[in-house]
Design a protein around this motif. Structure first.
Motif, PDB file in Angstrom:
ATOM      1  N   THR A   9       0.854  -1.212   0.000  1.00 25.18           N
ATOM      2  CA  THR A   9       0.000   0.000   0.000  1.00 25.18           C
ATOM      3  C   THR A   9       0.884   1.254   0.000  1.00 25.18           C
ATOM      4  O   THR A   9       0.885   2.036   0.958  1.00 25.18           O
ATOM      5  CB  THR A   9      -0.902   0.033   1.250  1.00 25.18           C
ATOM      6  N   ILE A  10       1.616   1.425  -1.100  1.00 23.75           N
ATOM      7  CA  ILE A  10       2.632   2.490  -1.174  1.00 23.75           C
ATOM      8  C   ILE A  10       1.992   3.872  -0.988  1.00 23.75           C
ATOM      9  O   ILE A  10       2.506   4.735  -0.277  1.00 23.75           O
ATOM     10  CB  ILE A  10       3.366   2.421  -2.533  1.00 23.75           C
ATOM     11  N   LYS A  11       0.846   4.045  -1.644  1.00 29.00           N
ATOM     12  CA  LYS A  11       0.189   5.354  -1.589  1.00 29.00           C
ATOM     13  C   LYS A  11      -0.202   5.733  -0.155  1.00 29.00           C
ATOM     14  O   LYS A  11      -0.038   6.879   0.261  1.00 29.00           O
ATOM     15  CB  LYS A  11      -1.042   5.281  -2.495  1.00 29.00           C
ATOM     16  N   ASN A  12      -0.693   4.754   0.591  1.00 27.85           N
ATOM     17  CA  ASN A  12      -1.094   5.051   1.972  1.00 27.85           C
ATOM     18  C   ASN A  12       0.107   5.422   2.841  1.00 27.85           C
ATOM     19  O   ASN A  12       0.024   6.294   3.705  1.00 27.85           O
ATOM     20  CB  ASN A  12      -1.819   3.849   2.593  1.00 27.85           C
ATOM     21  N   ILE A  13       1.223   4.734   2.596  1.00 27.37           N
ATOM     22  CA  ILE A  13       2.434   5.052   3.377  1.00 27.37           C
ATOM     23  C   ILE A  13       2.892   6.473   3.023  1.00 27.37           C
ATOM     24  O   ILE A  13       3.283   7.244   3.902  1.00 27.37           O
ATOM     25  CB  ILE A  13       3.595   4.055   3.057  1.00 27.37           C
ATOM     26  N   GLU A  14       2.811   6.794   1.744  1.00 28.34           N
ATOM     27  CA  GLU A  14       3.196   8.145   1.297  1.00 28.34           C
ATOM     28  C   GLU A  14       2.375   9.210   2.040  1.00 28.34           C
ATOM     29  O   GLU A  14       2.908  10.185   2.560  1.00 28.34           O
ATOM     30  CB  GLU A  14       2.950   8.269  -0.213  1.00 28.34           C
ATOM     31  N   LEU A  15       1.064   8.968   2.102  1.00 27.94           N
ATOM     32  CA  LEU A  15       0.191   9.933   2.766  1.00 27.94           C
ATOM     33  C   LEU A  15       0.524  10.030   4.260  1.00 27.94           C
ATOM     34  O   LEU A  15       0.591  11.127   4.829  1.00 27.94           O
ATOM     35  CB  LEU A  15      -1.280   9.514   2.575  1.00 27.94           C
ATOM     36  N   ALA A  16       0.780   8.863   4.875  1.00 32.85           N
ATOM     37  CA  ALA A  16       1.076   8.865   6.315  1.00 32.85           C
ATOM     38  C   ALA A  16       2.351   9.651   6.609  1.00 32.85           C
ATOM     39  O   ALA A  16       2.422  10.397   7.587  1.00 32.85           O
ATOM     40  CB  ALA A  16       1.212   7.427   6.812  1.00 32.85           C
ATOM     41  N   ILE A  17       3.357   9.507   5.734  1.00 31.10           N
ATOM     42  CA  ILE A  17       4.622  10.236   5.946  1.00 31.10           C
ATOM     43  C   ILE A  17       4.357  11.740   5.871  1.00 31.10           C
ATOM     44  O   ILE A  17       4.822  12.520   6.707  1.00 31.10           O
ATOM     45  CB  ILE A  17       5.671   9.848   4.869  1.00 31.10           C
ATOM     46  N   SER A  18       3.580  12.125   4.858  1.00 34.48           N
ATOM     47  CA  SER A  18       3.322  13.532   4.664  1.00 34.48           C
ATOM     48  C   SER A  18       2.534  14.117   5.849  1.00 34.48           C
ATOM     49  O   SER A  18       2.863  15.185   6.377  1.00 34.48           O
ATOM     50  CB  SER A  18       2.563  13.690   3.346  1.00 34.48           C
TER      51      SER A  18
END
Ligand SMILES: Cc1cc2nc3c(=O)[nH]c(=O)nc-3n(C[C@H](O)[C@H](O)[C@H](O)COP(=O)(O)OP(=O)(O)OC[C@H]3O[C@@H](n4cnc5c(N)ncnc54)[C@H](O)[C@@H]3O)c2cc1C
Length: 482
Positions: free
Chosen positions: A115-124
């Motif tokens: 779930t790359i997109k979700n991890i990206e959002l969480a980092i941001s």
């Protein structure tokens, strides 16, 4: 890697959503924040492959394995640092990108991708919470002035990059708020507008000037840009909507999707709309023509407005649930997508004969009542048959004609090209065969004028707008410092 072999232990899990019953009562975002355990497990599924196809598949070249690794080890600030190297606005793409990176994830060959997109959002989001995302004004100024026309993701990315390189940047925007489609196209339930505004504020703090309520080519002569700025970046989007010129198209109650979505976003933001101008689905049978993102956004909006029924039709065939042989990994999967708006509409669907979503349907005509208001539409089912040249051709299915009662029709069949009238005509720019602004490495036929985003490539995606904004900034910088 946080946990060796995490992909053997943990399954892919989607983000938690608010219940359909709860979320259709408002326009707030559908998804809930992530938990710690979720993020640890999902980032640990990354295999840190020798060849990161996720990275090649991502238009902005996001370094996904690197940040997955940092997240699974709890090193969030480092994850943000790596993410910010390639993407100015991961809070936009983390919410809205169709995630081609996940299409390229190696785990997707025989399992579900990370779930790359979700991890990206969480980092941001962590970056904002912790105050790590800050304004980064340039240390020195070059003295050069750049005008950016349009404040969508392409214009914002170009403005941020050029400003950070030390040039003075002014962004011209005809709307009263900066953000482009992110503000006045895409509904709040996909991205709440304060998320866009905090980025605009960040750019302002970095020194970017925003000139709102100013349409270049109308309120501000386009040729003045050439006189007053050292370089110009056009990032005005591709807003010329595709029409459906069939019998009855002019009836009342038939609108372009953008008229409908823009108005509703304005209403959510507190704007008043005169009763006679209001386009509302409450108590109506709504037909959305066009099966893409814009159509889905109309479906979600109509459900929230209390439509009696919502139907979405598409001319093309229904995509298959799984990849087909001619669409193998690591290509972007051209499979059936079910948005949160579709899930909502399914819950409220009453009609058993006609589904919420139907494919392979060609519209024939609209019929109206005595007051000139649309009351039904007539259509025919089609099949798609491979022609001699290998391309699929549409054939009407004899005897499949049908009609449906509808009170509101929303045309969401795409955009043909940027608006030519006004700025582009005044500047006399060359266009390509599709009607977009022609450019060689982002430079138009006029030396000083560059172009990026949908205005350059045609209606596309946020992630491509960001890439083009970043790349055009490089070209403009080279030009200015030559
Ligand atoms: C309803 C809808 C839903 C979408 N959903 C998604 C999604 O979920 N995921 C995704 O990746 N993409 C989505 N897209 C596509 C995405 O929004 C666009 O590809 C992207 O916004 C393009 O960015 P841009 O900066 O090139 O143009 P835009 O975002 O269109 O911004 C252009 C800006 O320029 C301004 N402008 C134009 N002409 C002038 C002028 N002469 N003077 C001053 N200002 C001017 C406009 O007012 C606008 O603000 C969606 C599009 C729509 C319509």
């Amino acid at each position: 890697m946080g946990e060796l072999g995490g992909f053997l232990k943990y399954n892919r899990k989607e983000k938690n959503k608010r219940s359909v019953q709860e979320r259709v009562k408002d326009y707030k975002e559908v998804y809930k924040p992530f938990g710690k355990k979720y993020l640890y497990e999902q980032s640990s599924r990354c295999m840190d492959c020798g060849v990161p196809f996720c990275n090649f598949s991502c238009p902005v070249d996001n370094l996904c394995p690197e940040w997955n690794d940092f997240v699974s080890n709890g090193e969030w600030e480092k994850a943000l640092e790596v993410l910010e190297e390639t993407n100015n606005f991961p809070d936009f793409t983390g919410r809205l990108c169709p995630a081609p990176c996940e299409g390229g994830c190696v785990l997707g060959i025989n399992d579900l991708p990370v779930t790359i997109k979700n991890i990206e959002l969480a980092i941001s989001e962590k970056g904002w919470e912790e105050g790590w995302i800050k304004a980064k004004p340039p240390k020195v100024r070059t003295g050069k002035k750049v005008a950016v026309v349009g404040s969508g993701p392409a214009g914002l990315a170009a403005a941020q990059e050029l400003n950070r390189k030390g040039h003075y940047v002014s962004v011209f925007e005809r709307d009263d708020k900066a953000g482009g489609m992110l503000v006045y196209g895409i509904p709040d339930f996909k991205i709440e507008k304060w998320i866009v505004q905090r980025r605009v504020d960040q750019l302002r703090e970095e020194g970017v000037e925003f000139i709102l309520n100013t349409e270049v080519g109308k309120d501000y002569p386009a040729h003045r840009l050439e006189e007053e700025y050292d370089a110009v970046v056009l990032a005005g989007g591709a807003r010329e909507a595709r029409d459906l010129p069939v019998y009855g198209r002019d009836l009342k109650g038939i609108h372009y999707a953008m008229e409908y979505l823009t108005q509703q976003n304005g209403v959510v933001a507190g704007k008043e709309v005169a009763k006679e101008d209001r386009i509302e689905a409450k108590g109506k049978k709504v037909l959305v023509i066009g099966g893409g993102d814009t159509g889905a956004d109309c479906v979600g909006t109509a459900t929230r407005q209390g439509a009696e029924a919502v139907y979405q039709i598409e001319l093309l065939e229904k995509p298959s649930k799984d990849r087909t042989l001619d669409n193998p990994w690591p290509q972007f999967p051209q499979t059936l997508k079910v948005s949160t708006s579709h899930q909502e509409a399914e819950v409220f669907a009453k009609d058993e004969d006609f589904g919420v979503r139907e494919w392979s349907i060609a519209t024939k005509r609209f019929l109206g009542d005595k007051d000139g208001k649309v009351k039904s539409f007539e259509a025919v089912r089609v099949s798609w048959i491979e022609g001699e040249d290998g391309r699929k051709q549409m054939e009407e299915i004899e005897g499949s004609e049908f009609s449906l009662d509808v009170d509101l029709v929303l045309l969401a069949i795409g955009f043909v090209h940027p608006e030519h009238e006004g700025m582009l005509e005044e500047l006399g720019l060359d266009l390509d065969e599709r009607g977009n602004v022609k450019a060689d490495n982002y430079r138009s036929n006029k030396d000083q004028i560059f172009v990026a985003g949908d205005m350059h490539r045609g209606a596309s995606l946020i992630v491509w707008a960001i890439v083009e904004g970043r790349e055009v900034a490089e070209r403009v910088d080279e030009y200015l410092l030559d």
